[in-house]
Design a protein around this motif. Structure first.
Motif, PDB file in Angstrom:
ATOM      1  N   SER A  30      24.551   4.757  51.756  1.00  0.00           N
ATOM      2  CA  SER A  30      23.206   4.215  51.595  1.00  0.00           C
ATOM      3  C   SER A  30      22.259   5.326  51.180  1.00  0.00           C
ATOM      4  O   SER A  30      22.447   6.494  51.534  1.00  0.00           O
ATOM      5  N   ILE A  31      21.244   4.959  50.410  1.00  0.00           N
ATOM      6  CA  ILE A  31      20.224   5.917  49.992  1.00  0.00           C
ATOM      7  C   ILE A  31      19.029   5.771  50.931  1.00  0.00           C
ATOM      8  O   ILE A  31      18.384   4.734  50.965  1.00  0.00           O
ATOM      9  N   ASP A  32      18.755   6.820  51.695  1.00  0.00           N
ATOM     10  CA  ASP A  32      17.650   6.781  52.653  1.00  0.00           C
ATOM     11  C   ASP A  32      16.299   7.015  51.981  1.00  0.00           C
ATOM     12  O   ASP A  32      15.302   6.381  52.335  1.00  0.00           O
ATOM     13  N   GLU A  33      16.263   7.963  51.029  1.00  0.00           N
ATOM     14  CA  GLU A  33      14.999   8.296  50.372  1.00  0.00           C
ATOM     15  C   GLU A  33      15.262   8.713  48.932  1.00  0.00           C
ATOM     16  O   GLU A  33      16.336   9.240  48.606  1.00  0.00           O
ATOM     17  N   ILE A  34      14.270   8.488  48.086  1.00  0.00           N
ATOM     18  CA  ILE A  34      14.313   8.919  46.693  1.00  0.00           C
ATOM     19  C   ILE A  34      13.020   9.657  46.382  1.00  0.00           C
ATOM     20  O   ILE A  34      11.928   9.132  46.592  1.00  0.00           O
ATOM     21  N   PHE A  35      13.158  10.895  45.898  1.00  0.00           N
ATOM     22  CA  PHE A  35      11.997  11.692  45.501  1.00  0.00           C
ATOM     23  C   PHE A  35      12.123  12.035  44.018  1.00  0.00           C
ATOM     24  O   PHE A  35      13.240  12.214  43.512  1.00  0.00           O
ATOM     25  N   MET A  36      10.983  12.175  43.345  1.00  0.00           N
ATOM     26  CA  MET A  36      11.038  12.558  41.926  1.00  0.00           C
ATOM     27  C   MET A  36       9.766  13.286  41.503  1.00  0.00           C
ATOM     28  O   MET A  36       8.691  13.078  42.068  1.00  0.00           O
ATOM     29  N   LEU A  86      20.791  10.846  51.206  1.00  0.00           N
ATOM     30  CA  LEU A  86      21.776   9.834  51.538  1.00  0.00           C
ATOM     31  C   LEU A  86      22.017   9.750  53.029  1.00  0.00           C
ATOM     32  O   LEU A  86      21.733  10.697  53.780  1.00  0.00           O
ATOM     33  N   SER A  87      22.546   8.626  53.458  1.00  0.00           N
ATOM     34  CA  SER A  87      22.913   8.458  54.864  1.00  0.00           C
ATOM     35  C   SER A  87      24.104   9.351  55.203  1.00  0.00           C
ATOM     36  O   SER A  87      24.868   9.758  54.312  1.00  0.00           O
ATOM     37  N   ALA A  88      24.257   9.659  56.477  1.00  0.00           N
ATOM     38  CA  ALA A  88      25.335  10.557  56.897  1.00  0.00           C
ATOM     39  C   ALA A  88      26.701   9.896  56.824  1.00  0.00           C
ATOM     40  O   ALA A  88      27.720  10.540  56.535  1.00  0.00           O
ATOM     41  N   GLU A  89      26.756   8.598  57.081  1.00  0.00           N
ATOM     42  CA  GLU A  89      28.023   7.898  57.161  1.00  0.00           C
ATOM     43  C   GLU A  89      28.334   7.157  55.862  1.00  0.00           C
ATOM     44  O   GLU A  89      27.458   6.500  55.293  1.00  0.00           O
ATOM     45  N   PRO A  90      29.585   7.224  55.386  1.00  0.00           N
ATOM     46  CA  PRO A  90      29.984   6.452  54.203  1.00  0.00           C
ATOM     47  C   PRO A  90      29.861   4.968  54.455  1.00  0.00           C
ATOM     48  O   PRO A  90      29.988   4.507  55.592  1.00  0.00           O
ATOM     49  N   ARG A  91      29.611   4.231  53.378  1.00  0.00           N
ATOM     50  CA  ARG A  91      29.534   2.785  53.481  1.00  0.00           C
ATOM     51  C   ARG A  91      30.931   2.186  53.611  1.00  0.00           C
ATOM     52  O   ARG A  91      31.862   2.653  53.043  1.00  0.00           O
TER      53      ARG A  91
END
Length: 232
Positions: free
Chosen positions: A206-212, A227-232
């Motif tokens: 999962s994508i927790d945050e997006i910065f640009m 990204l989240s710590a755990e794989p989906r």
């Protein structure tokens, strides 16, 4: 260059003090990652009492404008201090903020090329699919970039560089002195497109945050995916 952990701790302390000094409140935590030619400084729990009042009054745009103005004024000082701490010369510095999550990021870039990323994609096909997805999103927002590069800063931070991204109307706005307005308009549009795209299926996280942020004069832009710590 000194050992990585003391450097990261020193950079973290410096950024905390800098933000506290100029905004009246420092972040709750700062995470620093150095992987040449980049440094990412991700901080959380950062909003000043005055900013909270403005946000409660739905004046987020004013907060972003003030932060960008302050960041531009401090950029030279930050680059100088990063050189002093890391013994690495970062020539460019970018920033973005996530007001709802009270977080933000600084991205420093060195004038180096040909750096090999030791954290590779699990499969080259996944990298290619991810790049194609970003191409489609970029085209929907304006145009397909001339070039896309990705680098894993850590297992939770993926940094993406796009070159050749501006369309004619954007260049005209920049030449007319409307760079700040363009940034404030471009960010939420592209972030929404990225959030709606099926990127998590390719990243398996999962994508927790997006910065640009962008360097309009060089026609390049950076995107940092947290990204989240755990794989989906």
């Amino acid at each position: 260059m000194q050992e990585a952990r003391p450097i990261q701790s020193e950079v973290s302390g410096y950024i905390s003090n800098l933000l506290r000094q100029h905004f009246g409140k420092g972040p709750a935590s700062v995470y620093v990652t150095i992987k040449r030619p980049y440094i990412t400084i991700h901080f959380r729990g950062f909003v000043s009492p005055m900013e909270k009042i403005l946000l409660d009054q739905e004046e987020g745009k004013r907060v972003l404008e003030t932060r960008d103005f302050m960041f531009n004024a401090l950029k030279s000082e930050i680059l100088s201090e990063l050189l002093s701490i890391t013994q690495l010369e970062f020539t460019e510095l970018y920033a973005d903020w996530n007001l709802p999550l009270k977080s933000g990021i600084f991205i420093g870039v060195m004038a180096e090329e040909g750096i090999v990323d030791p954290l590779e994609w699990p499969e080259d096909s996944e990298r290619d699919i991810f790049h194609k997805q970003v191409e489609r999103i970029s085209e929907e927002a304006g145009r397909i970039p001339n070039k896309i590069e990705t680098l894993w800063m850590s297992n939770r931070t993926l940094l993406l560089k796009r070159s050749g991204i501006l369309v004619g109307i954007e260049k005209a706005l920049i030449e007319g002195g409307f760079s700040e307005i363009l940034k404030l308009t471009k960010r939420p549009l592209e972030q929404k497109l990225l959030e709606d795209a099926p990127l998590t299926h390719t990243l398996h996280r999962s994508i927790d945050e997006i910065f640009m942020d962008w360097n309009f004069s060089q026609d390049i832009g950076y995107i940092a995916f947290i990204l989240s710590a755990e794989p989906r």
